[in-house]
Design an enzyme around this catalytic site. Structure first.
Site, PDB file in Angstrom:
ATOM      1  N   HIS A 156       0.835  -1.222   0.000  1.00  0.00           N
ATOM      2  CA  HIS A 156       0.000   0.000   0.000  1.00  0.00           C
ATOM      3  C   HIS A 156       0.863   1.264   0.000  1.00  0.00           C
ATOM      4  O   HIS A 156       0.427   2.297   0.486  1.00  0.00           O
ATOM      5  CB  HIS A 156      -0.944   0.037   1.202  1.00  0.00           C
ATOM      6  CG  HIS A 156      -1.685  -1.239   1.422  1.00  0.00           C
ATOM      7  ND1 HIS A 156      -2.900  -1.524   0.835  1.00  0.00           N
ATOM      8  CD2 HIS A 156      -1.368  -2.326   2.157  1.00  0.00           C
ATOM      9  CE1 HIS A 156      -3.299  -2.726   1.203  1.00  0.00           C
ATOM     10  NE2 HIS A 156      -2.389  -3.239   2.010  1.00  0.00           N
ATOM     11  N   SER A 277      14.507  22.189 -14.489  1.00  0.00           N
ATOM     12  CA  SER A 277      13.318  22.982 -14.758  1.00  0.00           C
ATOM     13  C   SER A 277      13.775  24.320 -15.319  1.00  0.00           C
ATOM     14  O   SER A 277      14.850  24.816 -14.982  1.00  0.00           O
ATOM     15  CB  SER A 277      12.536  23.190 -13.469  1.00  0.00           C
ATOM     16  OG  SER A 277      11.765  24.368 -13.563  1.00  0.00           O
ATOM     17  N   LYS A 283      15.535  21.783  -9.281  1.00  0.00           N
ATOM     18  CA  LYS A 283      14.932  20.555  -9.807  1.00  0.00           C
ATOM     19  C   LYS A 283      15.891  19.645 -10.563  1.00  0.00           C
ATOM     20  O   LYS A 283      16.768  20.094 -11.281  1.00  0.00           O
ATOM     21  CB  LYS A 283      13.792  20.925 -10.766  1.00  0.00           C
ATOM     22  CG  LYS A 283      12.643  21.605 -10.063  1.00  0.00           C
ATOM     23  CD  LYS A 283      11.724  20.621  -9.413  1.00  0.00           C
ATOM     24  CE  LYS A 283      10.441  20.583 -10.183  1.00  0.00           C
ATOM     25  NZ  LYS A 283       9.548  19.582  -9.635  1.00  0.00           N
ATOM     26  N   GLU A 290       9.388   9.137 -16.485  1.00  0.00           N
ATOM     27  CA  GLU A 290       8.012   9.610 -16.710  1.00  0.00           C
ATOM     28  C   GLU A 290       7.573   9.311 -18.141  1.00  0.00           C
ATOM     29  O   GLU A 290       6.425   8.938 -18.384  1.00  0.00           O
ATOM     30  CB  GLU A 290       7.917  11.117 -16.431  1.00  0.00           C
ATOM     31  CG  GLU A 290       8.023  11.445 -14.941  1.00  0.00           C
ATOM     32  CD  GLU A 290       8.200  12.943 -14.691  1.00  0.00           C
ATOM     33  OE1 GLU A 290       7.656  13.755 -15.453  1.00  0.00           O
ATOM     34  OE2 GLU A 290       8.904  13.291 -13.730  1.00  0.00           O
TER      35      GLU A 290
END
Ligand code: ARG
Length: 461
Positions: A156, A277, A283, A290
């Site tokens: 979970h 970024s 970042k 992704e």
């Protein structure tokens, strides 16, 4: 380009229809298979005395020359052609005249396209399996280096029990091994020859389909000529196998994204495979992971698309089938690229062993072992479970009230333990030590070092 099928109709097709009808942009990547198929076909025709040896020689050497010239860039595949079969045949007849026209005896584009795609996919299966094999080898290497790297295992997405990073990453090894097995199994059904089925009914020429299949290194021939030109099951299967690989990669991608976040910081990807970024200087994004996750949608879509394409399609060949190749080729390219980018990501990533270990300590992931301890002292598991849960609750409440207290099962004083049960003694600390928790999980497939050896051996085979 001239229309080799003109006969029944006389008027020119419209340019819009030509454009709509053409599949050359997609099927040109089968040029090699198309030519290899034709060389085998002409050899069979000669073997069966349907054309003579001197014609065969001319056709074969012209075909070989076409192949070489496409390969070295001297001959460009014209996008004006209807498809790759027409293109090759037209160049052939342009070069050697009427003899070239004999090649298309006892075959049709219907069995020809079915052959080409089978030859092409059998090659792709081998290439993809080779790539997965490299990925598995890499996984084995990382596992080997992280036999003792303790991390929290999750259920979970909540910390559950201590495992090693080796154990965790080997789970992916098992998934990819199944992917390879599925593709090997599919190979058997792909490597069967449809050529000689002709349009659908077979032919009146005395051909030898088995001979031609052998020349092409195929294991058997499609038994039913109508099925031979209608069957695209192997494309559905391949698309489905690729969708499963993409699904596996998407899970690995998702965990890569989670584990590279500052909150987890279990792994760090090399700069070569991350992006920054344009506005936030801090970042370091896992864009490649992704994208792998995102591209899974495309691979699933291709599978749905091919299934829908074939749904209710009457036998035998229908032009709808021309659409099949673009879909499976897209899945192949996407999955290959995704595998390659993961090989690069994994081979250059840094594993933050300390952070994993630290996270494993703060999270009560040895609470099951604490209950097991009481069981070894004679308490029934259900009661032991309850006591262990109460102790976790006690620590959590204390930590909430006073952030500096940082109570864990390892640091809870023995006097406090004994308030919950008189069965607790000094040896509890050794019992719940994370390394010992890992070592004790010797049941087959578990996280203990002996099991890791076994799993690595299994994957190496
Ligand atoms: N380009 C076609 C395809 O990919 C080749 C077969 C065409 N056959 C036909 N009878 N029109 O399916």
């Amino acid at each position: 380009m001239a229309k080799l099928w003109k006969g029944r109709t006389t008027a020119k097709t419209s340019s819009l229809a030509d454009k709509f009808n053409s599949s050359i942009k997609v099927d040109k990547r089968m040029y090699k298979e198309d030519i290899e198929g034709s060389i085998a076909h002409v050899a069979m025709l000669t073997h069966c005395n349907i054309i003579n040896k001197s014609d065969e020689k001319k056709i074969r050497s012209a075909l070989k020359k076409i192949l070489t010239e496409i390969e070295n860039g001297k001959l460009k595949i014209s996008e004006k052609a209807e498809d790759i079969h027409m293109f090759v045949e037209e160049i052939l007849t342009k070069r050697i005249g009427a003899v070239g026209k004999k090649l298309h005896t006892a075959r049709s584009r219907n069995d020809q396209v079915a052959l080409d795609i089978r030859l092409n996919l059998r090659k792709e299966i081998v290439l993809i399996n080779y790539t997965i094999d490299r990925l598995i080898s890499l996984i084995i290497k990382v596992a080997d280096e992280n036999r003792n790297t303790i991390m929290p295992g999750f259920t979970h997405l909540q910390k559950a029990q201590p495992v090693t990073f080796a154990h965790y990453i080997l789970a992916y090894g098992m998934m990819f091994k199944r992917d390879m097995e599925r593709l090997y199994d599919l190979y058997k059904r792909v490597n069967i020859s449809p050529i000689g089925a002709c349009a659908l009914a077979g032919t009146t020429y005395k051909t030898d389909r088995v001979y031609e299949a052998k020349l092409l290194g195929m294991d058997a021939v499609c038994e039913n000529s109508i099925d031979a030109v209608s069957d695209r099951d192997f494309i559905v299967e391949f698309s489905s196998d690729l969708a499963i690989i993409a699904m596996h990669l998407s899970r690995l991608a998702e965990e890569t994204i989670i584990f590279t976040s500052a909150e987890f910081n279990y792994i760090e990807l090399s700069d070569a495979v991350t992006t920054g970024s344009s506005i936030m200087p801090q970042k370091k994004n896992s864009d490649m992971a992704e994208l792998v996750r995102g591209k899974t949608g495309r691979v699933y879509g291709n599978l749905m698309n091919i299934l829908t394409l074939l749904k209710g399609l009457p036998l035998a060949y229908n032009k709808d089938m021309q659409e099949d190749k673009e879909l499976v080729f897209d899945s192949i390219d996407t999955v290959k690229d995704s595998l390659e980018i993961f090989i690069e990501m994994i081979s250059t990533m840094k594993i933050n062993k300390d952070k994993m270990q630290k996270d494993a300590v703060y999270g009560f992931i040895n609470a099951t072992d604490l209950a097991d301890y009481l069981v070894t002292k004679g308490m029934p598991f259900r009661d032991a479970y309850k006591v262990s849960g109460e102790i976790v609750r006690y620590c959590t409440l204390k930590n909430e009230k006073d952030a500096s207290s940082n109570l864990t099962l390892e640091t809870l004083p023995i006097e406090v333990y004994r308030k919950f049960s008189k069965l607790f003694e000094q040896d509890v600390y050794k019992f719940i030590n994370l390394e010992n928790c890992v070592k004790r999980r010797t049941s087959l497939g578990g996280t203990s070092p002996s099991n890791i050896d076994r799993q690595i051996e299994y994957l190496k085979k």
